[in-house]
Write a protein that holds these residues in place. Structure first.
Motif, PDB file in Angstrom:
ATOM      1  N   ASN A   5       0.832  -1.301   0.018  1.00  0.00           N
ATOM      2  CA  ASN A   5      -0.036   0.044  -0.106  1.00  0.00           C
ATOM      3  C   ASN A   5       0.823   1.402  -0.006  1.00  0.00           C
ATOM      4  O   ASN A   5       2.187   1.129   0.327  1.00  0.00           O
ATOM      5  N   LYS A   6       0.266   2.605  -0.221  1.00  0.00           N
ATOM      6  CA  LYS A   6       0.989   3.597  -0.410  1.00  0.00           C
ATOM      7  C   LYS A   6       1.855   3.899   1.134  1.00  0.00           C
ATOM      8  O   LYS A   6       2.876   4.376   0.787  1.00  0.00           O
ATOM      9  N   LYS A   7       1.065   3.772   1.972  1.00  0.00           N
ATOM     10  CA  LYS A   7       1.984   3.888   3.235  1.00  0.00           C
ATOM     11  C   LYS A   7       3.141   2.962   3.320  1.00  0.00           C
ATOM     12  O   LYS A   7       4.186   3.660   3.737  1.00  0.00           O
ATOM     13  N   LEU A   8       3.286   1.976   3.112  1.00  0.00           N
ATOM     14  CA  LEU A   8       4.367   1.205   3.077  1.00  0.00           C
ATOM     15  C   LEU A   8       5.311   1.385   2.243  1.00  0.00           C
ATOM     16  O   LEU A   8       6.514   1.498   2.365  1.00  0.00           O
ATOM     17  N   ASP A 117       6.891  -6.627   6.414  1.00  0.00           N
ATOM     18  CA  ASP A 117       6.043  -7.410   7.050  1.00  0.00           C
ATOM     19  C   ASP A 117       6.640  -8.786   7.786  1.00  0.00           C
ATOM     20  O   ASP A 117       5.973  -9.303   8.665  1.00  0.00           O
ATOM     21  N   PHE A 118       7.833  -9.322   6.980  1.00  0.00           N
ATOM     22  CA  PHE A 118       8.240 -10.746   7.320  1.00  0.00           C
ATOM     23  C   PHE A 118       9.497 -10.473   7.828  1.00  0.00           C
ATOM     24  O   PHE A 118      10.576 -10.115   6.671  1.00  0.00           O
ATOM     25  N   GLY A 132       2.482   1.042  12.708  1.00  0.00           N
ATOM     26  CA  GLY A 132       1.769   1.368  13.921  1.00  0.00           C
ATOM     27  C   GLY A 132       0.127   0.828  13.596  1.00  0.00           C
ATOM     28  O   GLY A 132      -0.587   1.277  14.588  1.00  0.00           O
ATOM     29  N   TYR A 133       0.090   0.622  12.533  1.00  0.00           N
ATOM     30  CA  TYR A 133      -1.721  -0.031  12.164  1.00  0.00           C
ATOM     31  C   TYR A 133      -1.491  -0.627  10.862  1.00  0.00           C
ATOM     32  O   TYR A 133      -0.608  -0.774   9.873  1.00  0.00           O
ATOM     33  N   LYS A 142      -2.134 -12.851  11.183  1.00  0.00           N
ATOM     34  CA  LYS A 142      -2.171 -11.356  11.112  1.00  0.00           C
ATOM     35  C   LYS A 142      -0.476 -11.177  11.220  1.00  0.00           C
ATOM     36  O   LYS A 142       0.270 -11.663  12.278  1.00  0.00           O
ATOM     37  N   TYR A 143       0.056 -10.475  10.388  1.00  0.00           N
ATOM     38  CA  TYR A 143       1.401 -10.160  10.239  1.00  0.00           C
ATOM     39  C   TYR A 143       1.501  -8.373  10.266  1.00  0.00           C
ATOM     40  O   TYR A 143       1.098  -7.992   9.311  1.00  0.00           O
ATOM     41  N   PRO A 144       1.778  -7.895  11.442  1.00  0.00           N
ATOM     42  CA  PRO A 144       1.470  -6.319  11.454  1.00  0.00           C
ATOM     43  C   PRO A 144       2.525  -5.520  10.508  1.00  0.00           C
ATOM     44  O   PRO A 144       3.675  -6.176  10.250  1.00  0.00           O
ATOM     45  N   HIS A 145       2.435  -4.421   9.819  1.00  0.00           N
ATOM     46  CA  HIS A 145       2.952  -3.756   8.848  1.00  0.00           C
ATOM     47  C   HIS A 145       4.049  -3.324   9.527  1.00  0.00           C
ATOM     48  O   HIS A 145       3.995  -2.368  10.355  1.00  0.00           O
ATOM     49  N   LYS A 146       5.431  -3.914   9.288  1.00  0.00           N
ATOM     50  CA  LYS A 146       6.573  -3.329   9.661  1.00  0.00           C
ATOM     51  C   LYS A 146       7.715  -3.587   8.645  1.00  0.00           C
ATOM     52  O   LYS A 146       7.390  -4.424   7.508  1.00  0.00           O
ATOM     53  N   LEU A 147       8.782  -2.641   8.708  1.00  0.00           N
ATOM     54  CA  LEU A 147       9.751  -2.716   7.782  1.00  0.00           C
ATOM     55  C   LEU A 147      11.070  -3.527   8.749  1.00  0.00           C
ATOM     56  O   LEU A 147      11.387  -3.125   9.897  1.00  0.00           O
ATOM     57  N   PHE A 148      11.730  -4.578   7.929  1.00  0.00           N
ATOM     58  CA  PHE A 148      12.762  -5.222   8.834  1.00  0.00           C
ATOM     59  C   PHE A 148      13.820  -5.050   7.845  1.00  0.00           C
ATOM     60  O   PHE A 148      14.147  -5.441   6.770  1.00  0.00           O
TER      61      PHE A 148
END
Length: 152
Positions: A5-8, A117-118, A132-133, A142-148
């Motif tokens: 999505n745009k936010k990611l 996310d992973f 944050g959401y 569910k895997y929360p939206h994160k950047l690793f």
């Protein structure tokens, strides 16, 4: 295939601009229709190569590349990187829990990896950025939206 999505996309571009402003070459592993690749090409100083193995997605992405400084390669991303003579400054991947562990085998093909996310098992990220959401749902989990973010 899960589209970013745009936010990611914004989060990835922000991390590149903040921590890796001199990154020249970026590879998106599993680029789908190329939305992330084109966004990164527009919002950073990098040239982006998207690698997609699904023929229709790659065709659409190649067509849309004419409006961007990104390019799409149709093929298996892991085979492509196996044959790659050099390295990318940054690799971006939004692959899911089954394929993400394979990225561990390609740390020598990029200086930085941003996995959406992973987490890549067995490698400690230098940063984790939490949106944050929102989340990705894979097989009911569910895997929360994160950047690793990993540096090699």
């Amino acid at each position: 295939m899960v589209a970013s999505n745009k936010k990611l996309r914004q989060m990835v571009a922000n991390q590149i601009n903040k921590y890796y402003p001199n990154a020249y070459s970026v590879c998106e592993i599993g680029s789908g229709f190329g939305g992330m690749a084109r966004y990164i090409a527009r919002h950073t100083n990098a040239t982006v190569t998207g690698i997609e193995n699904m023929p229709f997605s790659a065709f659409v992405s190649k067509f849309l590349d004419i409006f961007s400084k990104s390019k799409t390669v149709w093929g298996d991303a892991f085979e492509y990187m196996d044959k790659l003579p050099g390295t990318f400054d940054i690799g971006i991947a939004y692959l899911g829990p089954k394929l993400t562990p394979l990225l561990k085998n390609y740390t020598g093909k990029m200086h930085v990896l941003i996995s959406l996310d992973f987490k890549v098992p067995g490698i400690k990220p230098v940063r984790v950025v939490d949106m944050g959401y929102g989340n990705t749902i894979y097989r009911g989990k569910k895997y929360p939206h994160k950047l690793f973010i990993y540096e090699f």
